[in-house]
Design a protein around this motif. Structure first.
Motif, PDB file in Angstrom:
ATOM      1  N   THR A   3       0.835  -1.200   0.000  1.00  0.00           N
ATOM      2  CA  THR A   3       0.000   0.000   0.000  1.00  0.00           C
ATOM      3  C   THR A   3       0.874   1.255   0.000  1.00  0.00           C
ATOM      4  N   GLU A  21      -8.939   7.712  -0.280  1.00  0.00           N
ATOM      5  CA  GLU A  21      -8.408   6.395  -0.652  1.00  0.00           C
ATOM      6  C   GLU A  21      -9.000   5.845  -1.939  1.00  0.00           C
ATOM      7  N   ALA A  24      -5.533  -0.020  -5.299  1.00  0.00           N
ATOM      8  CA  ALA A  24      -4.544  -0.026  -6.374  1.00  0.00           C
ATOM      9  C   ALA A  24      -4.542  -1.315  -7.188  1.00  0.00           C
ATOM     10  N   LYS A 133      -7.740   1.769 -10.814  1.00  0.00           N
ATOM     11  CA  LYS A 133      -6.585   2.648 -11.021  1.00  0.00           C
ATOM     12  C   LYS A 133      -7.035   4.062 -11.380  1.00  0.00           C
ATOM     13  N   GLY A 136      -7.091   5.958  -8.211  1.00  0.00           N
ATOM     14  CA  GLY A 136      -5.763   6.443  -7.845  1.00  0.00           C
ATOM     15  C   GLY A 136      -5.388   7.695  -8.608  1.00  0.00           C
ATOM     16  N   ASN A 161      -3.320   4.641  -1.672  1.00  0.00           N
ATOM     17  CA  ASN A 161      -3.577   3.657  -2.723  1.00  0.00           C
ATOM     18  C   ASN A 161      -3.365   2.282  -2.096  1.00  0.00           C
TER      19      ASN A 161
END
Length: 311
Positions: A3, A21, A24, A133, A136, A161
């Motif tokens: 992480t 948050e 990932a 993703k 992210g 992530n």
């Protein structure tokens, strides 16, 4: 376990922490067996769909680097009623023997992902693993905006992530215990229920192009949700509303119950064709979700009260 966390320190040393948050990790497959002819059997790594595997190119992450391969499948001329199942899937790396496969660095337990490259399709971003993703990408852009505008926040902001959402929310569980935040805003994707074969009565009425989806559910703190809804209305950001039975299935489910209960909320991005190699999200939804997250962070304070019994 992998992480990644970025911290934007606040201007006051008040030990108040807010997490923004996204997970990932992506779905994939693991090597489970290599036969004497060099064909590779697999098991799921997360919610991989056997129906979409045949004909896909894959990247196998071996001990000597990445090895290309393909999910083979029997030709339509020769099959009877066979349908893809995990037990009859296999990957071909162009090898003639088990020994040749092993010389490539491929081993039992090696992970493989689909080889689907990012592209722009009219108003959409298209790629594998936009779940999540793209989340992210959005939270990184929130951090970039804060840096660009030289904003000093009254709290510490943790851009997270997290790993292993697809196999059980484990990364979020670990990092929630590590950071011990006061508040957590989780981003993920949700189904565009206006694609063919969906039933909006069962899946909810969500569509790409209509903005982020804000969810009501047992793992969502209502006061925090109302705060985000107020920001969306004030900033005139289009949004959609959804709900679910029980846990959302997202990292929200890990954060909300950590450390005796963290005020948590879920902001989801509509997505087409989840858990395939052609996931699609609309550009303007990405922009509006990023804007909502950014404006929400700017409207938050250590003085915010998330107690249901607040006066």
């Amino acid at each position: 376990y992998g992480t990644a966390v970025g911290v934007i320190k606040g201007k006051k040393n008040n030990n108040y922490k807010i997490v923004l948050e996204a997970h990932a990790d992506e779905i994939g497959w693991n090597v489970s067996y290599i036969d004497e002819k060099g064909f590779i059997s697999v098991v799921r790594n997360g919610g991989s769909d056997e129906m979409v595997a045949p004909g896909q190119r894959v990247n196998i992450i071996g001990k000597k680097g990445v090895v290309r391969g393909v999910f083979g499948w029997i030709a339509i001329h020769e099959r009877d009623k066979e349908t893809p199942e995990v037990k009859n899937l296999y990957v071909d790396v162009g090898a003639k023997s088990k020994k040749e496969v092993e010389k490539m660095g491929i081993h039992i337990g090696a992970t493989m992902t689909y080889d689907s490259q990012f592209e722009i399709l009219r108003e959409y971003y298209l790629c594998r693993a936009l779940d999540n993703k793209i989340g992210g990408y959005m939270i990184a852009n929130v951090a970039r905006k804060i840096k660009k505008h030289k904003i000093e926040l009254p709290f510490d902001l943790y851009i997270v992530n997290a790993v292993q959402e697809e196999v059980g929310l484990f990364g979020a569980e670990m990092i929630a215990q590590k950071i011990k935040p006061n508040v957590a805003i989780i981003t993920d994707v949700t189904h565009d229920s206006h694609s063919p074969m969906y039933d909006t009565r069962l899946c909810g009425d969500v569509s790409c192009g209509k903005g982020p989806t804000l969810y009501y559910g047992p793992d969502v703190q209502r006061n925090l949700l109302e705060q985000i809804l107020n920001v969306a209305n004030k900033e005139k950001i289009k949004y959609q509303i959804g709900t679910y039975n029980g846990n959302s299935g997202t990292d929200t489910g890990a954060f909300f119950k950590a450390n005796g209960g963290i005020a948590s909320c879920l902001v989801s991005l509509p997505l087409k064709y989840m858990h395939t190699s052609v996931e699609m999200v609309m550009k303007k939804d990405v922009e509006n979700t990023t804007k909502l997250l950014y404006k929400t962070i700017l409207n938050m304070s250590p003085k915010d009260n998330y107690n249901y019994l607040k006066k």
